[in-house]
Design a protein around this motif. Structure first.
Motif, PDB file in Angstrom:
ATOM      1  N   ASP A   1       0.913  -1.328   0.105  1.00 40.18           N
ATOM      2  CA  ASP A   1      -0.035  -0.028   0.067  1.00 40.18           C
ATOM      3  C   ASP A   1       0.998   1.461   0.036  1.00 40.18           C
ATOM      4  O   ASP A   1       0.527   2.199  -1.023  1.00 40.18           O
ATOM      5  CB  ASP A   1      -0.943   0.004   1.084  1.00 40.18           C
TER       6      ASP A   1
ATOM      7  N   GLU B   1      -7.397  -0.193   6.513  1.00 40.89           N
ATOM      8  CA  GLU B   1      -7.900  -1.334   6.713  1.00 40.89           C
ATOM      9  C   GLU B   1      -6.722  -2.369   7.035  1.00 40.89           C
ATOM     10  O   GLU B   1      -6.897  -3.172   8.167  1.00 40.89           O
ATOM     11  CB  GLU B   1      -8.738  -2.082   5.559  1.00 40.89           C
TER      12      GLU B   1
ATOM     13  N   LYS C   1      -7.830   8.492  -9.398  1.00 40.79           N
ATOM     14  CA  LYS C   1      -8.934   7.664  -8.824  1.00 40.79           C
ATOM     15  C   LYS C   1      -8.453   6.292  -7.851  1.00 40.79           C
ATOM     16  O   LYS C   1      -9.229   6.245  -7.081  1.00 40.79           O
ATOM     17  CB  LYS C   1      -9.566   6.952 -10.133  1.00 40.79           C
ATOM     18  N   LEU C   2      -7.265   6.033  -8.038  1.00 41.53           N
ATOM     19  CA  LEU C   2      -7.014   4.852  -7.339  1.00 41.53           C
ATOM     20  C   LEU C   2      -6.251   5.361  -5.699  1.00 41.53           C
ATOM     21  O   LEU C   2      -6.475   4.323  -4.866  1.00 41.53           O
ATOM     22  CB  LEU C   2      -5.959   4.064  -8.018  1.00 41.53           C
TER      23      LEU C   2
ATOM     24  N   SER D   1      -7.818   3.983   1.563  1.00 43.02           N
ATOM     25  CA  SER D   1      -8.767   3.074   2.560  1.00 43.02           C
ATOM     26  C   SER D   1      -8.329   1.774   2.543  1.00 43.02           C
ATOM     27  O   SER D   1      -8.362   1.175   3.885  1.00 43.02           O
ATOM     28  CB  SER D   1      -9.987   3.013   1.801  1.00 43.02           C
ATOM     29  N   LEU D   2      -7.480   0.921   1.554  1.00 43.87           N
ATOM     30  CA  LEU D   2      -7.129  -0.115   2.045  1.00 43.87           C
ATOM     31  C   LEU D   2      -5.890  -0.210   3.132  1.00 43.87           C
ATOM     32  O   LEU D   2      -5.578  -1.236   3.957  1.00 43.87           O
ATOM     33  CB  LEU D   2      -6.237  -0.957   0.533  1.00 43.87           C
TER      34      LEU D   2
ATOM     35  N   PRO E   1      -7.494   7.469  -3.383  1.00 44.44           N
ATOM     36  CA  PRO E   1      -8.519   7.356  -2.204  1.00 44.44           C
ATOM     37  C   PRO E   1      -8.706   5.653  -1.992  1.00 44.44           C
ATOM     38  O   PRO E   1      -8.844   5.348  -0.616  1.00 44.44           O
ATOM     39  CB  PRO E   1      -9.606   7.897  -2.624  1.00 44.44           C
ATOM     40  N   TRP E   2      -8.907   4.952  -2.980  1.00 44.15           N
ATOM     41  CA  TRP E   2      -9.074   3.356  -2.695  1.00 44.15           C
ATOM     42  C   TRP E   2      -7.863   2.747  -1.880  1.00 44.15           C
ATOM     43  O   TRP E   2      -8.135   2.160  -0.956  1.00 44.15           O
ATOM     44  CB  TRP E   2      -9.499   3.046  -3.958  1.00 44.15           C
ATOM     45  N   ARG E   3      -6.830   3.089  -2.576  1.00 45.86           N
ATOM     46  CA  ARG E   3      -5.351   2.653  -1.682  1.00 45.86           C
ATOM     47  C   ARG E   3      -5.150   3.205  -0.407  1.00 45.86           C
ATOM     48  O   ARG E   3      -4.923   2.374   0.500  1.00 45.86           O
ATOM     49  CB  ARG E   3      -4.166   2.958  -2.771  1.00 45.86           C
TER      50      ARG E   3
END
Length: 113
Positions: free
Chosen positions: A39, A85, A74-75, A81-82, A77-79
């Motif tokens: 990440d 987690e 785009k990626l 959040s990962l 914010p997703w990364r």
């Protein structure tokens, strides 16, 4: 349930973890640590790509294609959040390991501890 049942629960000894459970917790911890490293790598790369969006390789060629910059935007914010987690999973695994007295691995390649 009655008062004597509650009293027996209060005096009960904790269940000793079996070796399989210890292995699963340690493996979960190691796996999430590896995922955290991935990440961080991708987050840094996405941030770098976004920061270099306007840089030119030559007078007519951009350093990054616009599609690559948009993909990074785009990626990211997703990364992130990962990443959060995986931080949570590592923290939970470490809390369980501390509670059970499981030793931490000496390195990411040490699968014995």
């Amino acid at each position: 349930m009655n008062a004597t049942t509650y009293a027996s629960f209060a005096n009960a000894q904790p269940i000793a973890p079996d070796a399989g459970m210890q292995d699963r917790i340690a493996t979960t911890w190691r796996h999430n640590l590896r995922e955290l490293a991935n990440d961080i790598l991708f987050i840094r790369q996405h941030q770098k790509t976004i920061a270099e969006a306007d840089e030119m390789l030559t007078a007519t060629i951009r350093l990054h294609k616009l599609s690559s910059v948009e993909r990074a935007r785009k990626l990211l914010p997703w990364r992130l959040s990962l990443y959060l987690e995986h931080v949570k999973a590592v923290s939970l695994a470490e809390a369980k390991m501390d509670a059970l007295g499981i030793e931490y691995a000496l390195s990411s390649d040490d699968w014995r501890a």
